[in-house]
Write a protein that holds these residues in place. Structure first.
Motif, mmCIF file in Angstrom:
data_model
loop_
_atom_site.group_PDB
_atom_site.id
_atom_site.type_symbol
_atom_site.label_atom_id
_atom_site.label_comp_id
_atom_site.label_asym_id
_atom_site.label_seq_id
_atom_site.Cartn_x
_atom_site.Cartn_y
_atom_site.Cartn_z
ATOM 1 N N PRO A 35 46.753 31.054 22.249
ATOM 2 C CA PRO A 35 47.994 31.532 21.626
ATOM 3 C C PRO A 35 48.429 32.890 22.164
ATOM 4 O O PRO A 35 49.624 33.133 22.355
ATOM 5 N N THR A 36 47.456 33.788 22.412
ATOM 6 C CA THR A 36 47.789 35.128 22.929
ATOM 7 C C THR A 36 46.789 35.524 24.014
ATOM 8 O O THR A 36 45.689 34.972 24.110
ATOM 9 N N GLY A 37 47.197 36.495 24.830
ATOM 10 C CA GLY A 37 46.282 37.120 25.783
ATOM 11 C C GLY A 37 45.811 36.246 26.920
ATOM 12 O O GLY A 37 44.660 36.360 27.353
ATOM 13 N N ASN A 38 46.675 35.386 27.439
ATOM 14 C CA ASN A 38 46.284 34.553 28.568
ATOM 15 C C ASN A 38 46.284 35.376 29.857
ATOM 16 O O ASN A 38 47.230 36.094 30.158
ATOM 17 N N LEU A 39 45.203 35.239 30.643
ATOM 18 C CA LEU A 39 45.045 35.996 31.889
ATOM 19 C C LEU A 39 45.559 35.177 33.064
ATOM 20 O O LEU A 39 45.081 34.068 33.316
ATOM 21 N N GLU A 53 48.644 50.163 38.298
ATOM 22 C CA GLU A 53 49.488 49.791 37.173
ATOM 23 C C GLU A 53 50.968 49.739 37.536
ATOM 24 O O GLU A 53 51.427 50.431 38.454
ATOM 25 N N GLY A 54 51.700 48.916 36.797
ATOM 26 C CA GLY A 54 53.154 48.897 36.705
ATOM 27 C C GLY A 54 53.950 49.193 37.948
ATOM 28 O O GLY A 54 53.897 48.461 38.938
ATOM 29 N N SER A 55 54.713 50.288 37.912
ATOM 30 C CA SER A 55 55.662 50.603 38.976
ATOM 31 C C SER A 55 54.987 50.926 40.294
ATOM 32 O O SER A 55 55.633 50.955 41.339
ATOM 33 N N LEU A 56 53.692 51.190 40.280
ATOM 34 C CA LEU A 56 52.967 51.497 41.513
ATOM 35 C C LEU A 56 52.559 50.247 42.274
ATOM 36 O O LEU A 56 52.041 50.334 43.385
ATOM 37 N N VAL A 57 52.775 49.069 41.664
ATOM 38 C CA VAL A 57 52.413 47.810 42.327
ATOM 39 C C VAL A 57 53.316 47.613 43.549
ATOM 40 O O VAL A 57 54.543 47.541 43.430
ATOM 41 N N ALA A 58 52.699 47.535 44.721
ATOM 42 C CA ALA A 58 53.464 47.398 45.970
ATOM 43 C C ALA A 58 53.896 45.955 46.176
ATOM 44 O O ALA A 58 53.151 45.023 45.879
ATOM 45 N N GLN A 59 55.118 45.778 46.676
ATOM 46 C CA GLN A 59 55.626 44.449 47.004
ATOM 47 C C GLN A 59 55.369 44.156 48.471
ATOM 48 O O GLN A 59 55.229 45.058 49.295
ATOM 49 N N ARG A 60 55.308 42.878 48.808
ATOM 50 C CA ARG A 60 55.123 42.423 50.188
ATOM 51 C C ARG A 60 53.842 42.986 50.797
ATOM 52 O O ARG A 60 53.780 43.260 51.987
ATOM 53 N N GLN A 61 52.819 43.174 49.984
ATOM 54 C CA GLN A 61 51.554 43.712 50.463
ATOM 55 C C GLN A 61 50.579 42.564 50.708
ATOM 56 O O GLN A 61 50.237 41.828 49.790
ATOM 57 N N PRO A 62 50.120 42.365 51.955
ATOM 58 C CA PRO A 62 49.203 41.249 52.217
ATOM 59 C C PRO A 62 47.834 41.490 51.595
ATOM 60 O O PRO A 62 47.443 42.627 51.321
ATOM 61 N N LEU A 63 47.109 40.401 51.372
ATOM 62 C CA LEU A 63 45.761 40.437 50.807
ATOM 63 C C LEU A 63 45.678 41.319 49.558
ATOM 64 O O LEU A 63 44.966 42.319 49.531
ATOM 65 N N THR A 64 46.448 40.923 48.555
ATOM 66 C CA THR A 64 46.493 41.677 47.305
ATOM 67 C C THR A 64 46.253 40.737 46.122
ATOM 68 O O THR A 64 46.792 39.633 46.081
ATOM 69 N N TRP A 65 45.430 41.201 45.196
ATOM 70 C CA TRP A 65 45.227 40.495 43.941
ATOM 71 C C TRP A 65 46.201 41.051 42.900
ATOM 72 O O TRP A 65 46.408 42.265 42.824
ATOM 73 N N TYR A 66 46.785 40.163 42.106
ATOM 74 C CA TYR A 66 47.676 40.563 41.024
ATOM 75 C C TYR A 66 47.186 39.931 39.722
ATOM 76 O O TYR A 66 46.704 38.795 39.722
ATOM 77 N N LYS A 67 47.314 40.673 38.625
ATOM 78 C CA LYS A 67 46.960 40.089 37.326
ATOM 79 C C LYS A 67 47.952 40.541 36.270
ATOM 80 O O LYS A 67 48.555 41.611 36.358
ATOM 81 N N THR A 68 48.102 39.719 35.252
ATOM 82 C CA THR A 68 48.918 40.041 34.094
ATOM 83 C C THR A 68 48.424 39.207 32.919
ATOM 84 O O THR A 68 47.617 38.287 33.093
ATOM 85 N N THR A 69 48.869 39.519 31.739
ATOM 86 C CA THR A 69 48.562 38.709 30.556
ATOM 87 C C THR A 69 49.859 38.325 29.869
ATOM 88 O O THR A 69 50.876 39.028 29.977
ATOM 89 N N PHE A 70 49.823 37.197 29.158
ATOM 90 C CA PHE A 70 51.016 36.726 28.444
ATOM 91 C C PHE A 70 50.590 35.849 27.285
ATOM 92 O O PHE A 70 49.470 35.325 27.246
ATOM 93 N N ASN A 71 51.500 35.682 26.346
ATOM 94 C CA ASN A 71 51.278 34.817 25.194
ATOM 95 C C ASN A 71 51.882 33.441 25.459
ATOM 96 O O ASN A 71 52.905 33.325 26.143
ATOM 97 N N ALA A 72 51.260 32.419 24.925
ATOM 98 C CA ALA A 72 51.766 31.059 25.113
ATOM 99 C C ALA A 72 53.104 30.900 24.409
ATOM 100 O O ALA A 72 53.248 31.290 23.244
ATOM 101 N N PRO A 73 54.113 30.363 25.077
ATOM 102 C CA PRO A 73 55.409 30.153 24.434
ATOM 103 C C PRO A 73 55.339 29.045 23.390
ATOM 104 O O PRO A 73 54.501 28.149 23.471
#
Length: 568
Positions: free
Chosen positions: A430-434, A337-357
């Motif tokens: 409208p909401t919750g896009n993966l 989660e969150g602040s523990l997400v490492a930057q510049r890490q090879p072979l990493t999957w990332y996910k987030t959700t967002f609402n359509a603008p």
């Protein structure tokens, strides 16, 4: 392009197939050929997002209308060709009932030409064709652009809190079970059957503690020859380096020092295909993957060939098998989660959700902070991202004149081959896009942003007596008649309005759209007409005449109007 089309028509051509007129996007991983970018635009008159690319769209629209005015003459018979000079000629199409249409061409790539045609004189720009539907009035010239110029921008979309990323580390093949083991190296496409871009090659190598490199500090050199297209090298679970080929030279060589320890070392090679061949003969001979040799140099024994020892193979990534890009699959593993997400890490999957603008403006992802991988939205593949792949070549000053070739008028040399990746609004809820990203090289997901594409400003450059097709009265028959004063036409995108006049000068302005400046001659009331007629409007039209700008600022001088207005 306008010159080529007009030249084809004047020589009797009757059908134009534009490639491309509307750009597109290579969604998914199978849409393009090898090293084909996700964007499939080709600087098209209608861009990848469906917006007008001005002035190309407007200039070609005017060309089509001008040719249409000549229709009755064009279909009446073959043209008569008349020499007007060393590099100039007229193609004249005669009506059966009298009258004619003419194309006046100047093939000189450098110099203007003044020619006489039917007791009248015409000034032809270099490498241009003028169209005269009545053999008298010029309604269009390929080198004189009367259409507006639009400057586009990618505007960050404000998302509450921005993207909040979670991460999942992909297993290297040295950590996971292999699919099978055999002696020697296998070709990639035959092994994966193109079910995935990825194929793992893994092997063990034993290093004796007595090796000299432990004492002299000179790491042994691992050399790998691959048929392409990209390669990541892991030694004992750590990324040691990456290499990739190109469209012209897909084969690659990785050769650099690697950290070895005494005892058993695991070498894991992730070979990556970037599209299959889509043109040319003998597709069956096109290879991908690590075909070798694979060698380790700098040992006491000298050079050790690893090519014909036992290799273990694994097809695809674990995250692919788990369908981490889908809503159901992404919930099957634990994400950091969150602040523990490492930057510049090879072979990493990332996910987030967002609402359509809100709104209808086209959307894209700005991936400039990432290296290479793939993107999905709600399980739909946006395509491969590869902003770390830089565009090579020589970008010099562009001159339209002369024969075109692929090395002419290049732009964006040294920049990312693609930075923005189109997100279709039809794929959004409208909401919750993966949003899911697999990053191979290591990038900073916190710098990924959602942007919308819109027009920043529009410009126009029109001479006070410049002939343009819009400046002629039209008969019901479609023929051009009396020339009128030219007009400048300015239009923002749908939903936008002209909010301000950034620059306006009637006289001898200098510069180009985005960096205009006043010349030695300037009408001080140049802004007035645009402030009165354009501000607050989506579209406006202003006649290019001295009385519109407070009078003639410099009599007996050919004047032009340059204007730039802001769209918002």
């Amino acid at each position: 392009m306008a010159f080529s089309v007009a030249r084809f028509i004047q020589k009797g051509g009757s059908f134009i197939n534009y490639y491309m007129y509307h750009g597109g996007t290579n969604f998914g991983r199978t849409a393009g050929g090898p090293f084909i970018a996700t964007s499939y635009d080709y600087d098209a008159p209608l861009d990848e997002y469906g917006l007008l690319r001005q002035p190309k769209w407007g200039h070609l629209k005017d060309l089509h209308r001008a040719i249409k005015l000549c229709e009755s003459a064009l279909v009446s018979g073959d043209p008569t060709v008349m020499q007007l000079g060393v590099h100039q000629e007229a193609h004249v199409f005669n009506y059966k009932s009298g009258g004619c249409a003419a194309f006046l061409a100047n093939y000189d790539p450098k110099s203007f030409a003044k020619v006489a045609f039917r007791d009248m004189h015409y000034n032809l720009p270099p490498w241009s064709i003028s169209i005269l539907p009545d053999c008298k009035n010029t309604v269009y010239n390929t080198a004189r652009v009367g259409a507006q110029i639009a400057r586009k921008k990618m505007v960050p979309v404000p998302l509450r809190g921005g993207f909040s990323w979670q991460a999942y580390n992909e297993e290297t093949a040295s950590d996971a079970d292999s699919s099978f083991t055999m002696v020697g190296l296998l070709e990639q496409i035959n092994t994966t059957r193109d079910a995935t871009d990825y194929l793992w090659y893994t092997t063990d190598i034993e290093i004796d503690p007595s090796e000299e490199f432990f004492r002299n500090g000179k790491s042994p050199i691992l050399t790998i020859l691959s048929a392409g297209h990209a390669l990541h090298v892991f030694v004992n679970g750590q990324l040691s380096g990456s290499s990739y080929g190109s469209l012209e030279f897909p084969k690659l060589t990785f050769s650099q020092g690697v950290n070895m320890r005494a005892g058993i070392n695991k070498i894991a090679l992730l070979s990556i295909a970037v599209g299959l061949p889509n043109v040319g003969p003998h597709f069956e001979t096109w290879n991908a993957g690590v075909l070798g040799p694979v060698t380790l140099n700098g040992l006491n024994e000298g050079r050790r060939d690893l090519s014909w020892q036992k290799w273990s193979y694994k097809i695809g990534l674990k995250g692919e098998a788990l369908n981490l890009h889908s809503l159901s699959g992404s919930s099957s593993v634990e994400w950091v989660e969150g602040s523990l997400v490492a930057q510049r890490q090879p072979l990493t999957w990332y996910k987030t959700t967002f609402n359509a603008p809100a709104g209808n403006a086209p959307l894209a992802l700005d991936m400039r902070s990432m290296g290479k991988g793939q993107i999905w939205i709600n399980g739909q593949s946006i395509g491969r991202h590869w902003p770390a792949y830089k565009a090579s070549g020589n970008c010099s000053v562009c001159n339209y004149s002369g024969t075109y070739d692929e090395n002419k008028c290049r732009t964006n040399c040294g920049e990312a081959s693609q930075r923005w990746y189109h997100v279709p609004r039809s794929w959004l809820n409208p909401t919750g896009n993966l949003l899911v990203v697999i990053e191979e090289w290591g990038g900073d997901p916190n710098a990924i942003s959602l942007v919308r594409r819109e027009t920043n400003s529009v410009c126009a450059d029109i001479y006070e007596w410049q002939p343009t097709l819009m400046n002629y009265q039209m008969h019901a028959s479609g023929k051009a008649d009396k020339p009128l004063r030219p007009k400048v036409h300015l239009e923002c995108d749908m939903g936008q309005k002209i909010s301000a006049v950034k620059f306006a000068s009637f006289g001898t302005p200098e510069g180009v759209c985005g960096s205009y400046r006043e010349g030695s001659c300037h009408a001080y009331h140049s802004y007035d007409a645009f402030n009165r007629l354009c501000v607050g409007q989506n579209f406006c039209s202003v006649t290019v005449a001295p009385e519109m700008f407070g009078g003639d600022p410099c009599p007996n001088v050919m004047k032009k109007l340059s204007v730039e207005v802001i769209c918002s």
